[in-house]
Write a protein that holds these residues in place. Structure first.
Motif, PDB file in Angstrom:
ATOM      1  N   ALA A 148       0.504  -1.474  -0.286  1.00 43.84           N
ATOM      2  CA  ALA A 148      -0.369  -0.219  -0.061  1.00 43.84           C
ATOM      3  C   ALA A 148       0.972   1.009   0.171  1.00 43.84           C
ATOM      4  O   ALA A 148       0.686   2.261  -0.918  1.00 43.84           O
ATOM      5  CB  ALA A 148      -0.467   0.090   1.057  1.00 43.84           C
ATOM      6  N   TYR A 152       1.042   4.367  -2.712  1.00 46.86           N
ATOM      7  CA  TYR A 152       0.839   5.600  -2.631  1.00 46.86           C
ATOM      8  C   TYR A 152       1.834   6.463  -3.012  1.00 46.86           C
ATOM      9  O   TYR A 152       1.457   7.537  -3.609  1.00 46.86           O
ATOM     10  CB  TYR A 152       0.487   5.416  -0.875  1.00 46.86           C
ATOM     11  CG  TYR A 152       0.176   6.802  -0.223  1.00 46.86           C
ATOM     12  CD1 TYR A 152      -1.111   7.350  -0.739  1.00 46.86           C
ATOM     13  CD2 TYR A 152       0.709   7.303   0.091  1.00 46.86           C
ATOM     14  CE1 TYR A 152      -1.543   8.835   0.065  1.00 46.86           C
ATOM     15  CE2 TYR A 152       1.018   8.867   0.796  1.00 46.86           C
ATOM     16  CZ  TYR A 152      -0.551   8.939   0.154  1.00 46.86           C
ATOM     17  OH  TYR A 152      -0.391  10.875   1.384  1.00 46.86           O
ATOM     18  N   THR A 185      -5.102   3.703  -4.179  1.00 42.64           N
ATOM     19  CA  THR A 185      -4.518   2.489  -3.325  1.00 42.64           C
ATOM     20  C   THR A 185      -4.950   1.443  -2.600  1.00 42.64           C
ATOM     21  O   THR A 185      -5.953   0.609  -2.824  1.00 42.64           O
ATOM     22  CB  THR A 185      -3.439   2.971  -2.162  1.00 42.64           C
ATOM     23  OG1 THR A 185      -2.487   3.648  -3.303  1.00 42.64           O
ATOM     24  CG2 THR A 185      -2.923   1.646  -1.385  1.00 42.64           C
TER      25      THR A 185
END
Length: 422
Positions: A148, A152, A185
């Motif tokens: 993640a 991001y 995300t």
């Protein structure tokens, strides 16, 4: 001999530096260090509740009154780790860390089932199971957090952001800048969870646990894997590299997971499943004078060596050594690049760890309960706290004596050779 050491050093230094400077290993190390205060607090609460001189009624009362101290810290350790991974990985890319941490934590929750089965078999929805926020969810949490944060940060670096006018307060501007990267995300993880749940009728937690976490923790809890890790720690330290930071950054997630599983079993009054855990490694290796168990070394130097130089190093090293800080002896003796004492430096931790493993597996001495004791707690006290038994302190004393027996002839030989040279 020196030429051989130089050649080995030339080969090992670049690899060790690569590991030591690896972005992901550094982030993982820092993430667990951020969670360290919570682990300590939870451990203190568990120790208080399970003091051996308390009766069952008192322990139950304490558990009811202060048990949330453990539930809100160690039992949900994965929550802190996932946020910390997102925070530190984002910072390493020069991206706002707080939003990276929040997105990583939310991504982990998107993969986490909000239901559980009660003891009666009833399916309860709208709840989070503690085990998925603790030991059982550790690996899926780390994988989700790294992935993640990477997504991001990459989206943020591409400039896919809503830019606000200069007069807008910074907090508002940063929030809008994080909006598009966060939505993209989180959408990725929502889609992943939908596919896993919808097509495979399971959840990613169970898949990761069965395919990755159980095999890795099973391997990490074995004696051979532990001895290899210890050998590498000692070998790297011999060349002046902090072996613990390098090796532990790889193995800490496994050892911490094993520790949490022991703690859960201990709280439930069940048999402890693992001997090798983070608590074992810190209490019965580092907890006996630091890396290499060198409290025995400074004691031999103080009381048995004749040369003033060694006696002085022993006197200087004993106070920090009691609190498991051993840089004075590592660089003062020195141990680094000193071929005369390479054998005991490497051999002693391996022999003691093997001995501890077998006496614990035979039930002669207790296994660490899963409570993590600060590594600076002196010998005996740390053993008692880690095992909830005075036998843990006794085992540390036996370990100290074993290390002294291994080191003594090498240090006496070093002492004699130094005097003859003078």
């Amino acid at each position: 001999m020196n030429n051989l050491m130089d050649k080995i050093s030339e080969k090992i230094m670049p690899l060790a530096n690569i590991l030591g400077e690896n972005r992901y290993l550094k982030v993982l190390r820092d993430a667990f260090m951020l969670a360290f205060p919570m682990i300590m607090f939870g451990s203190i609460v568990v120790v208080i509740i399970n003091l051996p001189f308390l009766n069952d009624t008192t322990q139950e009362s304490l558990s009811f009154l202060i048990g949330n101290g453990e539930n809100a810290t160690m039992a949900v350790l994965t929550m802190f780790v996932t946020f910390s991974i997102g925070y530190y990985l984002s910072k390493s890319y020069d991206v706002e860390g707080i939003y990276g941490g929040a997105v990583s934590f939310a991504s982990f929750l998107l993969l986490t089932p909000f239901n559980m089965t009660s003891e009666s078999g009833e399916e309860i929805s709208g709840v989070l199971s503690l085990d998925r926020l603790g030991a059982k969810g550790m690996f899926v949490g780390m994988i989700a957090a790294f992935l993640a944060a990477e997504i991001y940060c990459r989206i943020t670096k591409k400039g896919w952001q809503i830019k606000m006018p200069s007069g807008v307060p910074p907090a508002v501007s940063k929030s809008f800048a994080a909006l598009i990267p966060a939505i993209i995300t989180l959408s990725v993880f929502l889609l992943i969870n939908a596919v896993v749940v919808g097509i495979f009728t399971t959840n990613l937690h169970d898949i990761i646990y069965e395919l990755i976490q159980q095999p890795l923790t099973g391997l990490g809890s074995t004696l051979p894997a532990t001895l290899i890790a210890l050998f590498l720690v000692q070998f790297l330290w011999f060349f002046g590299l902090h072996g613990q930071i390098i090796i532990n950054s790889v193995l800490d997630p496994i050892w911490n997971t094993l520790m949490l599983e022991n703690l859960e079993a201990f709280r439930n009054g069940e048999e402890l499943p693992h001997i090798i855990t983070k608590a074992f490694m810190e209490t019965f290796t580092v907890g006996i004078g630091g890396s290499g168990m060198t409290l025995a070394v400074v004691l031999i130097m103080m009381f048995f060596m004749k040369k003033k130089q060694y006696k002085d190093i022993g006197r200087l090293g004993v106070a920090p050594g009691i609190f498991n800080v051993n840089e004075p002896v590592i660089f003062g003796l020195p141990i680094v690049l000193n071929a005369a004492i390479l054998i005991p430096w490497v051999l002693a931790p391996l022999i003691v760890t093997t001995f501890n493993y077998f006496v614990m597996s035979a039930g002669i001495f207790p296994i660490p309960t899963g409570v993590q004791v600060p590594w600076t707690v002196p010998i005996v006290a740390s053993g008692i706290l880690a095992t909830n038994s005075w036998m843990g302190g006794l085992l540390q004393i036996i370990d100290l004596l074993i290390v002294m027996v291994i080191w003594y002839p090498f240090l006496r030989s070093l002492d004699r050779n130094t005097q003859e040279a003078l």
